[in-house]
Scaffold this active site. Structure first.
Site, PDB file in Angstrom:
ATOM      1  N   THR A  26      79.008  26.088  48.516  1.00  0.00           N
ATOM      2  CA  THR A  26      79.343  26.731  49.786  1.00  0.00           C
ATOM      3  C   THR A  26      78.125  27.498  50.291  1.00  0.00           C
ATOM      4  O   THR A  26      77.392  28.096  49.511  1.00  0.00           O
ATOM      5  CB  THR A  26      80.517  27.705  49.594  1.00  0.00           C
ATOM      6  OG1 THR A  26      81.670  26.962  49.188  1.00  0.00           O
ATOM      7  CG2 THR A  26      80.828  28.464  50.876  1.00  0.00           C
ATOM      8  N   GLY A  27      77.921  27.480  51.600  1.00  0.00           N
ATOM      9  CA  GLY A  27      76.830  28.255  52.182  1.00  0.00           C
ATOM     10  C   GLY A  27      75.990  27.430  53.135  1.00  0.00           C
ATOM     11  O   GLY A  27      76.201  26.225  53.308  1.00  0.00           O
ATOM     12  N   SER A  28      74.996  28.091  53.727  1.00  0.00           N
ATOM     13  CA  SER A  28      74.212  27.458  54.786  1.00  0.00           C
ATOM     14  C   SER A  28      73.340  26.316  54.289  1.00  0.00           C
ATOM     15  O   SER A  28      73.099  25.345  55.016  1.00  0.00           O
ATOM     16  CB  SER A  28      73.340  28.512  55.487  1.00  0.00           C
ATOM     17  OG  SER A  28      72.517  29.194  54.551  1.00  0.00           O
ATOM     18  N   THR A  29      72.841  26.391  53.053  1.00  0.00           N
ATOM     19  CA  THR A  29      72.035  25.294  52.510  1.00  0.00           C
ATOM     20  C   THR A  29      72.928  24.187  51.966  1.00  0.00           C
ATOM     21  O   THR A  29      72.647  22.998  52.150  1.00  0.00           O
ATOM     22  CB  THR A  29      71.091  25.814  51.414  1.00  0.00           C
ATOM     23  OG1 THR A  29      70.345  26.933  51.919  1.00  0.00           O
ATOM     24  CG2 THR A  29      70.108  24.734  50.990  1.00  0.00           C
ATOM     25  N   ASP A  82      74.817  23.740  44.603  1.00  0.00           N
ATOM     26  CA  ASP A  82      75.244  24.939  45.325  1.00  0.00           C
ATOM     27  C   ASP A  82      74.025  25.765  45.707  1.00  0.00           C
ATOM     28  O   ASP A  82      72.935  25.592  45.145  1.00  0.00           O
ATOM     29  CB  ASP A  82      76.183  25.760  44.431  1.00  0.00           C
ATOM     30  CG  ASP A  82      77.127  26.660  45.215  1.00  0.00           C
ATOM     31  OD1 ASP A  82      76.941  26.801  46.444  1.00  0.00           O
ATOM     32  OD2 ASP A  82      78.050  27.224  44.602  1.00  0.00           O
ATOM     33  N   GLY A  83      74.212  26.677  46.626  1.00  0.00           N
ATOM     34  CA  GLY A  83      73.151  27.595  47.006  1.00  0.00           C
ATOM     35  C   GLY A  83      73.156  28.829  46.123  1.00  0.00           C
ATOM     36  O   GLY A  83      73.937  28.944  45.175  1.00  0.00           O
ATOM     37  N   LYS A  95      75.140  35.210  43.415  1.00  0.00           N
ATOM     38  CA  LYS A  95      75.817  34.400  44.409  1.00  0.00           C
ATOM     39  C   LYS A  95      77.043  35.155  44.911  1.00  0.00           C
ATOM     40  O   LYS A  95      77.531  36.052  44.249  1.00  0.00           O
ATOM     41  CB  LYS A  95      76.241  33.048  43.804  1.00  0.00           C
ATOM     42  CG  LYS A  95      75.065  32.131  43.495  1.00  0.00           C
ATOM     43  CD  LYS A  95      75.435  30.886  42.702  1.00  0.00           C
ATOM     44  CE  LYS A  95      76.606  30.126  43.242  1.00  0.00           C
ATOM     45  NZ  LYS A  95      76.454  29.734  44.656  1.00  0.00           N
ATOM     46  N   GLY A  97      77.409  35.760  48.611  1.00  0.00           N
ATOM     47  CA  GLY A  97      77.221  36.280  49.965  1.00  0.00           C
ATOM     48  C   GLY A  97      78.266  35.757  50.931  1.00  0.00           C
ATOM     49  O   GLY A  97      78.631  36.422  51.899  1.00  0.00           O
ATOM     50  N   GLU A 104      83.159  29.180  42.928  1.00  0.00           N
ATOM     51  CA  GLU A 104      81.863  28.573  42.616  1.00  0.00           C
ATOM     52  C   GLU A 104      81.563  28.670  41.123  1.00  0.00           C
ATOM     53  O   GLU A 104      81.066  27.719  40.510  1.00  0.00           O
ATOM     54  CB  GLU A 104      80.760  29.267  43.419  1.00  0.00           C
ATOM     55  CG  GLU A 104      80.790  28.954  44.907  1.00  0.00           C
ATOM     56  CD  GLU A 104      79.805  29.779  45.700  1.00  0.00           C
ATOM     57  OE1 GLU A 104      79.417  29.335  46.805  1.00  0.00           O
ATOM     58  OE2 GLU A 104      79.420  30.877  45.247  1.00  0.00           O
TER      59      GLU A 104
END
Length: 225
Positions: A26-29, A82-83, A95, A97, A104
């Site tokens: 999950t996340g922007s990357t 994952d980011g 992790k 954020g 995760e």
């Protein structure tokens, strides 16, 4: 920075092979990793099963036609990508954020291989500048925040942009610790795990195998010892 995230997210799909069960972060990357995975599946280049780490990622994956299963429906996960919010030279990380670190961490713990994908800003000399998230149950969360304040951990219950209490996918709250530096991540992780009301902390220790870093227009591969 967005182009670096896209570059490293796309590159990470090279670690996914036909027939794998894949954990989707999950996340922007991670968003770009899922995007590229969807493209490869649509082209017929990959046939995989995915387990997602958040409702947001699940919605994106479903929209791209990525086959999904619940964690309980698979025997094991071949690789989770994952980011991360911070990674130190010992490959320890923070992790959460996005508020998804509980799921995760569960998904990562059932994975044969864990790959983190980040831009170069996430590589730090010491953990702690990024607030350490704790997923906590709503019952007694203010009492818990007071205990954390007395410990000098500078806790702050996370709010949405609208000023409402941030709620995780599990209907819990997030307390962020503004520590600035964490000298002994393992000791802190053990201490936090023993505090009633904390479901999971955002310290991801001794969990990652490979870190892909977007740096200077290139993707650098770092292997954890």
């Amino acid at each position: 920075m967005e182009s670096l995230k896209k570059q490293v997210g796309y590159a990470s799909v090279n670690y996914i092979k036909d027939g794998m069960t894949v954990g989707l972060g999950t996340g922007s990357t991670a968003y770009y990793m899922v995007e590229k995975l969807g493209q490869e599946i649509k082209k017929g280049n990959l046939n995989i099963t995915a387990v997602t780490t958040s409702k947001k990622t699940a919605e994106q994956a479903e929209s791209l036609g990525i086959p999904l299963k619940d964690l309980n429906e698979v025997d094991w996960i071949d690789v989770t990508i994952d980011g991360a919010d911070e990674i130190d030279p010992q490959f320890q990380g923070i992790k959460g954020g996005g508020g998804a670190h509980l799921i995760e961490k569960i998904v990562a713990s059932y994975s044969n291989q864990v790959i983190w994908i980040v831009d170069e800003s996430k590589m730090v000399n010491q953990l702690g500048d990024f607030p350490l998230p704790l997923e906590v149950i709503p019952f007694g969360h203010q009492k818990l925040e007071k205990i954390l304040q007395e410990k000098g951990y500078h806790p702050e219950t996370r709010l949405t942009k609208e000023g409402q209490l941030f709620t995780t996918d599990n209907d819990n709250f997030i307390i962020d610790l503004h520590l600035k530096n964490i000298t002994d991540p393992h000791a802190l992780a053990q201490e936090l795990s023993q505090l009633p009301g904390i479901v999971e902390h955002g310290l991801f220790l001794d969990m990652v195998d490979i870190v892909l870093v977007g740096r200077n227009g290139q993707v650098e591969t770092l292997k954890a010892p």
